[in-house]
Design a protein around this motif. Structure first.
Motif, short mmCIF file in Angstrom:
data_model
loop_
_atom_site.label_atom_id
_atom_site.label_comp_id
_atom_site.label_asym_id
_atom_site.label_seq_id
_atom_site.Cartn_x
_atom_site.Cartn_y
_atom_site.Cartn_z
N ARG B 90 -58.03 13.10 26.87
CA ARG B 90 -57.98 13.28 28.33
C ARG B 90 -58.59 12.08 29.04
N ALA B 91 -59.62 11.50 28.42
CA ALA B 91 -60.26 10.34 29.05
C ALA B 91 -59.34 9.12 29.01
N VAL B 92 -58.41 9.08 28.03
CA VAL B 92 -57.47 7.96 27.94
C VAL B 92 -56.34 8.12 28.95
N ARG B 93 -55.79 9.36 29.00
CA ARG B 93 -54.63 9.61 29.86
C ARG B 93 -54.95 9.38 31.32
N GLY B 94 -54.11 8.64 31.99
CA GLY B 94 -54.28 8.43 33.42
C GLY B 94 -55.29 7.34 33.72
N ALA B 95 -56.25 7.10 32.79
CA ALA B 95 -57.27 6.09 33.04
C ALA B 95 -56.93 4.80 32.31
N ARG B 96 -56.68 4.90 31.00
CA ARG B 96 -56.41 3.68 30.23
C ARG B 96 -54.91 3.52 29.96
N VAL B 97 -54.20 4.66 29.81
CA VAL B 97 -52.75 4.59 29.63
C VAL B 97 -52.11 5.48 30.68
N ALA B 98 -51.11 4.97 31.39
CA ALA B 98 -50.45 5.77 32.43
C ALA B 98 -48.95 5.83 32.16
N TYR B 99 -48.32 6.81 32.77
CA TYR B 99 -46.92 7.09 32.47
C TYR B 99 -46.11 7.15 33.76
N VAL B 100 -44.95 6.51 33.76
CA VAL B 100 -44.03 6.58 34.90
C VAL B 100 -42.76 7.26 34.44
N ALA B 101 -42.46 8.42 35.01
CA ALA B 101 -41.35 9.23 34.53
C ALA B 101 -40.02 8.78 35.13
N GLN B 102 -38.95 9.21 34.49
CA GLN B 102 -37.60 8.86 34.95
C GLN B 102 -37.33 9.42 36.34
N SER B 103 -37.64 10.70 36.52
CA SER B 103 -37.36 11.31 37.80
C SER B 103 -38.64 11.53 38.57
N ALA B 104 -38.96 10.57 39.44
CA ALA B 104 -40.17 10.72 40.24
C ALA B 104 -40.05 11.92 41.16
N ALA B 105 -38.82 12.24 41.55
CA ALA B 105 -38.61 13.38 42.45
C ALA B 105 -39.13 14.66 41.81
N ALA B 106 -38.98 14.78 40.49
CA ALA B 106 -39.47 15.98 39.81
C ALA B 106 -40.92 15.83 39.39
N ALA B 107 -41.35 14.58 39.20
CA ALA B 107 -42.69 14.37 38.63
C ALA B 107 -43.80 14.44 39.67
N PHE B 108 -43.45 14.35 40.94
CA PHE B 108 -44.47 14.54 41.98
C PHE B 108 -44.55 16.01 42.34
N ASN B 109 -45.76 16.50 42.55
CA ASN B 109 -45.95 17.89 42.94
C ASN B 109 -45.52 18.06 44.40
N PRO B 110 -44.54 18.94 44.65
CA PRO B 110 -44.02 19.06 46.02
C PRO B 110 -45.05 19.60 47.00
N ALA B 111 -46.14 20.19 46.50
CA ALA B 111 -47.08 20.86 47.40
C ALA B 111 -48.17 19.93 47.93
N HIS B 112 -48.30 18.72 47.36
CA HIS B 112 -49.39 17.85 47.78
C HIS B 112 -48.87 16.53 48.34
N LYS B 113 -49.69 15.90 49.18
CA LYS B 113 -49.31 14.61 49.74
C LYS B 113 -49.31 13.55 48.66
N LEU B 114 -48.50 12.51 48.87
CA LEU B 114 -48.37 11.46 47.86
C LEU B 114 -49.71 10.78 47.57
N GLY B 115 -50.44 10.46 48.64
CA GLY B 115 -51.68 9.72 48.47
C GLY B 115 -52.67 10.46 47.57
N ARG B 116 -52.80 11.73 47.80
CA ARG B 116 -53.71 12.54 47.01
C ARG B 116 -53.34 12.49 45.54
N GLN B 117 -52.02 12.51 45.25
CA GLN B 117 -51.59 12.49 43.86
C GLN B 117 -51.77 11.11 43.24
N VAL B 118 -51.59 10.08 44.07
CA VAL B 118 -51.70 8.72 43.56
C VAL B 118 -53.13 8.40 43.13
N ILE B 119 -54.10 8.87 43.93
CA ILE B 119 -55.50 8.51 43.62
C ILE B 119 -56.19 9.52 42.72
#
Lengths: 340, 551
Positions: B90-119
């Motif tokens: 868990r300490a590696v994921r998101g911090a040292r290795v990050a993932y960009v998915a094929q469908s960003a439309a599905a990979a972003f949580n529809p309930a939260h603002k983009l900025g909150r998810q980005v940071i």
């Protein structure tokens, strides 16, 4: 993908058309849903009135019993306005209700409205306490089941809830009476409450019927919560959260829960409605003076204003609960709350 | 000094449970080794099922659906991630290795603002304070070319376009300043004109932040623009691994050679002919109050192919719906063999319906999963020609022969076929009606390149044999070059350019066609820079480079 369904919203001028549509639509959708609720209520009132009219048997002959002479029956029918055409009686009944007047009971000449409000209060106490216990419990158990999915806790919860779903409520009621009242002697039966009883005393008296209702709705609510959250948990954005290294609890609480609100609220509303209706059977089993028992007594007496009034109240509760659920779902949708 | 990511003899398996309870082990990745250094990009390329995403996700110690690492090592900066334990991972994921998915439309949580998810990852891992993370997010939005970087994070995912979402997802990956980013087909779902911008933004961001990256795609031309090295994968095994220059310019393996030379076929166009099979005149159509097509006119001569090319939302599929009569136009007419066609499908005779058949993008959803191939292909035979019993079976066999599949497929169900085979069955079903015109709606865009090429060749051969005309809807210029006689370029519901292929695809261009042609990636190193440089000087088409909304 270029499925034709997407196309109308895809190019610039069309997108702006959709924007205006969306901006207006949140309020519009809510208003439309409320109007639909009213329409349903009117339709339900027709069904109830017509259905009760169509019931075999007749108040006058039931009331008079052995003494029924054609003349006496005719007198009573005239007295109760039964000689007027049905549509006319329906409209005056509906008009009365619009002003809060549910008519007069045929058997004891009491105001139906007064009786209904008093009895409804009792029933709502029963259903309310049951809901207060069942909803948080169902949500918690549903989340636990998801957290431990396909492991022992999930399986135990699922087997117990299946068992509870498959037993009818009157049977659960009798089982509880047998166990807690007859064998252990810790609960009271019958669960009859009186005017002037204190709240604590009331709660102690209704423990068994509440428990019955909780068991009946808990299982269903918990299973639906589980599947709603599971559904959300398998979505790509939960995978994204997982790949950010967030903890399981945070993923469920922050990323899954907000998206599960709409389906879960729908489930809760349906079960609350089921609670209110399920109360009828449970009240009879526990001899509880609620609206359900009032209605059942009235049916045996062919006391039509009471049956119709109670039926309408049940229908209204059902419709209002579902309407609230739908409105919450509309409001919980970020696309509608924050239009482009 | 160890490499940023070093994968040694990786072997990944999954246990597949059959309905009868038996379990079989499938090897998804077999003996794969590679290294990625700081600031370097390795492209992983291969068709679907090659194990690309599985390898990419294994760098985050993540496996979809019970996938597990059975052998080999994944070393992150010299550290074996298999030995980290749940907390360590868990300490590696998101911090040292990050993932960009094929469908960003599905990979972003529809309930939260983009900025909150980005940071979110930066804050939760304690890498930055909220203020620092918000500032960095705004900086990243800026270098990724997003509008209003300071307030972009205030928007919800549904409030921005597909291309913007994909860039926001890249910002989300970059925010915590990871040592490695896994890009999993980040531009595949985008239109070409959008893809080029996202590609440029990603490349710029990688250079700026000096992160290491794995870039997964099935498009060799795309990966040639962005990676330093390329690994070609097939069925979970390494086919070829080398520098980008070597793979593109001097491939050694046959499979790589096939991938590199793909899409270089080009058919000579047929002579212009006045004998029109299909004529669409002044067509305006749409849904409720919105017009999707504006005054569209087209001509398709008999036995030829008209390619309708455009991006998503340009009205291509709506055009097909109008021609088939599924959607009634608001104005304009369709004539077939010189005679007017009734606008509504229900007013057309069975004979009129028979002459126009259709092939869909998703063969999967266009077939009844509970019917056998003999019923799927046999149905039009019974409907249009009243064939039954032995005669019908014989004809189905003939059709299966025509699409290069044998009689052994008669009693199979669609689920038992591969994607390419399903599309062939869909073609056989269309052919069964002996049509004069087949509407092909992106029939190859869901297929792997080599399989798609096979389908295109089949379509060309069938056209030679049966003289059928095609109206071929596509977003892919390479396909247009390969099969078309005439071309219509569509943009926002209008035909912006129409004519014989050689004329449409040669200068002087209108602005949109120029942009479209320039945006198609070419199998050539340095193409991206060349095009971007050219684009700045030559033309700025108002609005054309902006992404079209996707919902």
């Amino acid at each position: 993908m270029t499925s034709s369904l997407e196309e109308p919203v895809s190019s610039k001028p069309l997108a702006s058309a959709r924007q205006t549509l969306l901006r207006n639509s949140l309020g519009q959708m809510v208003v439309r849903r409320i109007l639909l609720g009213f329409g349903l209520l009117i339709a339900a009132s027709m069904l109830i009135f017509g259905g009760v009219e169509a019931l075999p048997g007749d108040f006058a002959s039931t009331y008079l019993g052995q003494d029924a002479t054609p003349q006496a029956i005719a007198n009573i029918r005239e007295e109760l306005d039964l000689d007027r055409p049905m549509t006319e009686r329906y409209l005056s009944w509906l008009g009365g209700i619009a002003q809060g007047d549910f008519g007069t009971s045929w058997s004891n000449r009491n105001s139906v409205g007064d009786q209904i409000w008093k009895r409804l209060g009792n029933s709502l106490l029963l259903a309310g306490v049951a809901a207060l216990i069942a909803i948080p419990l169902a949500l918690a158990l549903g989340m636990v089941a998801v957290l431990y999915r396909n492991r022992i806790p999930d399986k135990v919860i699922s087997i117990l809830s299946l068992a509870a779903i498959s037993l009818p409520e009157f049977f659960i009621g009798y089982l509880l009476i047998q166990f807690f009242t007859v064998q252990l002697g810790v609960a009271s039966f019958p669960a009859t409450v009186y005017d002037g009883m204190g709240l604590g005393e009331r709660l102690a008296t209704i423990a068994l019927p509440v428990m019955t209702l909780v068991i009946v709705v808990l299982a269903h609510m918990m299973r639906m919560t589980r599947s709603a959250i599971m559904n959300v948990m398998s979505s790509p954005y939960v995978e994204t959260a997982e790949l950010k290294g967030l903890s399981a609890l945070r993923i469920i609480a922050e990323h899954a829960a907000p998206n599960a609100i709409a389906p879960v609220v729908t489930v809760i509303a349906l079960n609350l409605a089921a609670l209110v209706v399920g109360v009828v059977v449970v009240e009879v089993v526990f001899v509880y003076p609620g609206i359900g028992q009032y209605m059942v007594d009235a049916v045996t007496m062919r006391d039509m204003p009471v049956v119709q009034g109670c039926g309408l109240i049940f229908a209204a509760l059902y419709i209002v609960l579902n309407m609230v659920a739908d409105i919450v779902s509309i409001l919980a949708n970020p696309r509608l709350r924050h239009p482009r | 000094m160890p490499e940023m990511l070093s994968v040694k003899n990786l072997r990944i398996e999954v246990t597949a449970r059959q309905p009868d309870g038996t379990a079989t082990n499938l090897v998804l990745v077999d003996d794969v080794s590679f290294d990625v250094g700081k600031g370097r990009v390795l492209g992983l390329i291969g068709e679907s099922g090659a194990g690309k995403s599985t390898i990419g996700l294994s760098a985050l110690a993540y496996g979809r659906g019970g996938v597990r690492i059975e052998g080999g090592q994944i070393l992150l900066d010299g550290q074996d991630i298999a030995k980290l334990g749940l907390r360590g991972i868990r300490a590696v994921r998101g911090a040292r290795v990050a993932y960009v998915a094929q469908s960003a439309a599905a990979a972003f949580n529809p309930a939260h603002k983009l900025g909150r998810q980005v940071i979110e990852a930066s804050i939760r891992h304690g890498i930055m304070t909220r203020a620092e993370a918000t500032k960095r997010a705004a900086y990243l939005f800026g270098i990724l070319g997003l509008p209003d970087p300071d307030t972009f994070g205030e928007r919800f995912p549904h409030q921005v376009s597909g291309g913007q979402l994909q860039r926001a997802m890249t910002a989300m990956a970059l925010c915590a300043n990871p040592e490695l980013i896994v890009f999993d087909e980040p531009t595949t779902a985008l239109d070409v004109t959008t893809q080029i911008e996202v590609l440029a933004a990603i490349k710029h961001a990688i250079v700026e932040t000096q992160t290491a990256a794995l870039y997964i795609t099935h498009d060799l031309a795309v990966v040639a623009q962005i990676s330093d090295d390329i690994m070609v994968l097939r069925h979970g095994k390494t086919v070829e691994y080398g520098s980008t220059r070597q793979i593109i310019e001097a491939p050694r393996e046959d499979y790589t050679k096939a991938l590199v030379s793909i899409r270089q076929t080009m058919r000579q166009e047929a002579l212009p002919s006045d004998d029109a099979q299909l004529r669409v005149a002044g067509m305006t159509a749409g849904y409720s109050a919105m017009d999707v097509l504006h005054d569209v006119s087209l001509i398709l001569p008999k036995g030829q192919t008209l390619a309708v090319v455009g991006e998503s939302g340009s009205g291509k599929s709506t055009l097909a719906r109008v021609i088939t009569g599924l959607l009634q136009p608001k104005a304009g007419a369709v004539s077939f063999n010189g005679a007017a066609l009734p606008p509504a499908r229900k007013d057309r005779s069975r004979e009129q319906l028979r002459r126009i058949q259709m092939i869909y993008q998703m063969a999967d959803t266009a077939m009844n999963p509970r019917q056998k191939i003999r019923d799927i292909v046999g149905r039009p035979l019974t409907l249009y020609f009243g064939m039954r019993g032995k005669a019908k079976t014989e004809r189905v066999k003939e059709l299966l022969d025509q699409i290069e599949m044998g009689p052994q497929f008669l009693d199979r169900f669609p689920a038992e076929l591969s994607g390419g085979q399903k599309q062939r069955i869909a073609i056989a079903r269309a052919l069964a009606a002996k049509p004069e015109l087949i509407l092909c709606d992106e029939p190859t865009s869901a297929l792997d390149p080599l399989v798609a090429e096979g389908i295109l060749k089949l379509l060309l051969r069938l056209q030679e044999e049966t003289a059928v005309s095609y109206l071929f809807i596509t977003h892919d210029i390479a396909i247009v070059r390969a099969i078309a006689d005439r071309v219509a370029v569509m943009h926002r519901g209008k035909v912006v350019r129409e004519g014989v292929k050689s004329a449409v695809l040669s200068p002087p261009f209108d602005d949109y066609t120029d942009l479209l042609l320039r945006s198609v990636p070419e199998m050539e190193i340095g193409w991206l820079e060349r095009v971007l440089d050219g684009r700045r000087v030559v033309t700025q088409v108002p609005g054309a480079a902006m992404e079209l909304e996707r919902s």
